[in-house]
Design an enzyme around this catalytic site. Structure first.
Site, PDB file in Angstrom:
ATOM      1  N   GLN B  31       5.063 -55.389  26.109  1.00 26.65           N
ATOM      2  CA  GLN B  31       4.328 -54.989  24.913  1.00 26.65           C
ATOM      3  C   GLN B  31       4.551 -55.994  23.793  1.00 26.65           C
ATOM      4  O   GLN B  31       5.451 -56.821  23.845  1.00 26.65           O
ATOM      5  CB  GLN B  31       4.785 -53.590  24.456  1.00 26.65           C
ATOM      6  CG  GLN B  31       6.299 -53.439  24.367  1.00 26.65           C
ATOM      7  CD  GLN B  31       6.785 -52.013  24.598  1.00 26.65           C
ATOM      8  OE1 GLN B  31       6.018 -51.064  24.557  1.00 26.65           O
ATOM      9  NE2 GLN B  31       8.078 -51.858  24.833  1.00 26.65           N
ATOM     10  N   ASP B 155      11.631 -40.121  25.428  1.00 25.67           N
ATOM     11  CA  ASP B 155      11.305 -40.716  24.124  1.00 25.67           C
ATOM     12  C   ASP B 155      10.440 -41.927  24.406  1.00 25.67           C
ATOM     13  O   ASP B 155      10.877 -43.075  24.307  1.00 25.67           O
ATOM     14  CB  ASP B 155      12.617 -41.104  23.425  1.00 25.67           C
ATOM     15  CG  ASP B 155      12.370 -41.804  22.101  1.00 25.67           C
ATOM     16  OD1 ASP B 155      11.214 -41.836  21.642  1.00 25.67           O
ATOM     17  OD2 ASP B 155      13.346 -42.325  21.530  1.00 25.67           O
ATOM     18  N   SER B 156       9.196 -41.667  24.766  1.00 28.34           N
ATOM     19  CA  SER B 156       8.305 -42.734  25.231  1.00 28.34           C
ATOM     20  C   SER B 156       7.339 -43.158  24.139  1.00 28.34           C
ATOM     21  O   SER B 156       7.193 -42.510  23.109  1.00 28.34           O
ATOM     22  CB  SER B 156       7.503 -42.232  26.432  1.00 28.34           C
ATOM     23  OG  SER B 156       6.574 -41.249  26.022  1.00 28.34           O
ATOM     24  N   THR B 157       6.642 -44.267  24.409  1.00 33.82           N
ATOM     25  CA  THR B 157       5.487 -44.632  23.596  1.00 33.82           C
ATOM     26  C   THR B 157       4.310 -43.766  24.032  1.00 33.82           C
ATOM     27  O   THR B 157       4.443 -42.858  24.852  1.00 33.82           O
ATOM     28  CB  THR B 157       5.160 -46.125  23.797  1.00 33.82           C
ATOM     29  OG1 THR B 157       5.023 -46.368  25.206  1.00 33.82           O
ATOM     30  CG2 THR B 157       6.282 -47.014  23.255  1.00 33.82           C
TER      31      THR B 157
END
Lengths: 281, 281
Positions: B31, B155-157
């Site tokens: 990313q 706890d992801s995007t």
């Protein structure tokens, strides 16, 4: 890209949205009024470059201003709305069958006029026979009223421009006088992230006048920080002690009987603001 | 005006903020990573032009991800955090003295590296001896784990780019396998205003696997709409039935024992999403 409107909510932060077209622009005697059609939020009212209401998210603010105090009072009959010329609070007030008369006093008749034209879903109940619409100064209306109202709702703009008097201790004293002996009021109180000092000072002022003072919050995506605060001052009825039997069924998209209680359960840093023992975040 | 960063949260709406300076920019294998210093929010991590966390408002997300499941479990000892390379969730997890080991698996080592450098208030606990930091694929880590964890925190995007697998039913099935017989998990679930369909589908998928499925919300001003949702799936313990005795005192700025319950009291339109009987607002 097309046309985008940006509201600077602080000097260094804001929201921005795509505008389909501008429906009306006018400098009234009190403020700059714009009606725009947005891609994301539907039709929207801007005053002095600040978002007031949009057809997509207006239900949150209007339901939460109206239903918390109206379900707190056992028999609200006479209601005063100060500001609120878009008519959204009035629409929600009329969902309570106990209400005999709802008086709206907005200083800017143009807000009423153009809300009726461009926001009919919001303003459509302003012509209801129970509603008395007055164009005038809410502060003066309060000052000359005595033991008239069961519930007063302050649906004002920010404490700049025409609404500056509506955040003063003198105004809250006037409200106390204008309310009946068991009356209560609610006022929009901006947001805890950027206006912690305002929330603290309103809490302090209202506490000096009303035996029961409370703060509750709601999520309004087009308002700064998305977390909006409302102050209640009450002479007798506690919004946290509403008997189960008082709730009757009304149609809502945000308010629920359970949320009535949960809205007063504040994040720690907001609680600290109300108790006056913390700086702003 | 200076330099402003705008996150388009939808095609037609976004937030915009003033940038003091850019601290680091890099295209990682996964990313685009940017660290910026903002005027309003302090230092901020952006991934693929989306706000991940800021030093001013990070406490909301990190406290609410960690403390709701950890106070729900009577004795959380082994914790897994999937994503969360900024270290904020880990910092909150370590506030619970029952925790013996917290494993963090983030696919992008650069997030960990630059969070340590530019967000030390957030990432500072990643070197704690109880923490095992692994750079790797959280989906694969889950797939090969069996009855290991008491609590898993996702706890992801957003479900685009590297996190797309973390919103699939297969992933939730893997989580169920990786949890002990009385385990539970939490996953960030975007927001009800713009992603109602996602919330509904996650609720539906998790309900098919976990006997107890819940949604709760928190106010995060730098995230779309300001209202963020979290899904809990639990094998045994209900976050709404936590005995009073389980709460111990920890230092927080958002989470409180009372808010633990209130966060599950949803606005009507969000409740309707969870029950699958309404279109998005």
């Amino acid at each position: 890209m097309g046309i985008w409107f940006t509201e600077k909510q602080t000097d260094n932060f804001g929201i921005t949205m795509k505008i389909k077209r501008t429906l009306h622009t006018e400098q009234t005697p009190f403020q700059k009024l714009e009606m725009v059609e947005t891609e994301e939020w539907g039709n929207m009212l801007l005053l002095d470059d600040m978002v007031m209401t949009s057809t997509r998210d207006e239900f949150v603010y209007h339901e939460m201003v109206a239903h918390i105090p109206l379900f707190t009072h056992p028999k609200p009959e006479h209601i005063l709305v100060v500001g609120g010329g878009d008519g959204g609070v009035i629409r929600e007030v009329l969902k309570h069958s106990s209400v005999k008369k709802a008086t709206l006093v907005d200083i800017d008749g143009k807000v009423i006029e153009y809300s009726k034209q461009f926001l009919p879903e919001i303003a459509g109940k302003l012509d209801d026979p129970r509603v008395d619409v007055q164009v005038g100064d809410g502060f003066m209306h309060i000052a000359k009223s005595e033991k008239v109202y069961d519930v007063i709702m302050v649906d004002s703009t920010e404490p700049v421009g025409p609404a500056v008097n509506l955040f003063t201790k003198g105004f809250y004293a006037g409200i106390a006088k204008a309310l009946k002996d068991d009356g209560l009021f609610v006022a929009q109180s901006d947001n805890p992230w950027f206006k912690g000092e305002l929330i603290r000072s309103v809490q302090r002022d209202v506490k000096e006048i009303f035996p029961i003072t409370r703060l509750y919050i709601a999520n309004i995506p087009t308002y700064p920080s998305g977390m909006w605060a409302f102050t209640i001052g009450s002479k007798q009825y506690d919004p946290l002690q509403v008997p189960e039997s008082r709730f009757h069924s009304i149609e809502t998209k945000y308010y629920t009987k359970d949320l009535h209680k949960a809205a007063f359960i504040l994040p720690k840093f907001v609680q600290d603001l109300c108790e006056g023992d913390s700086e702003s975040i």
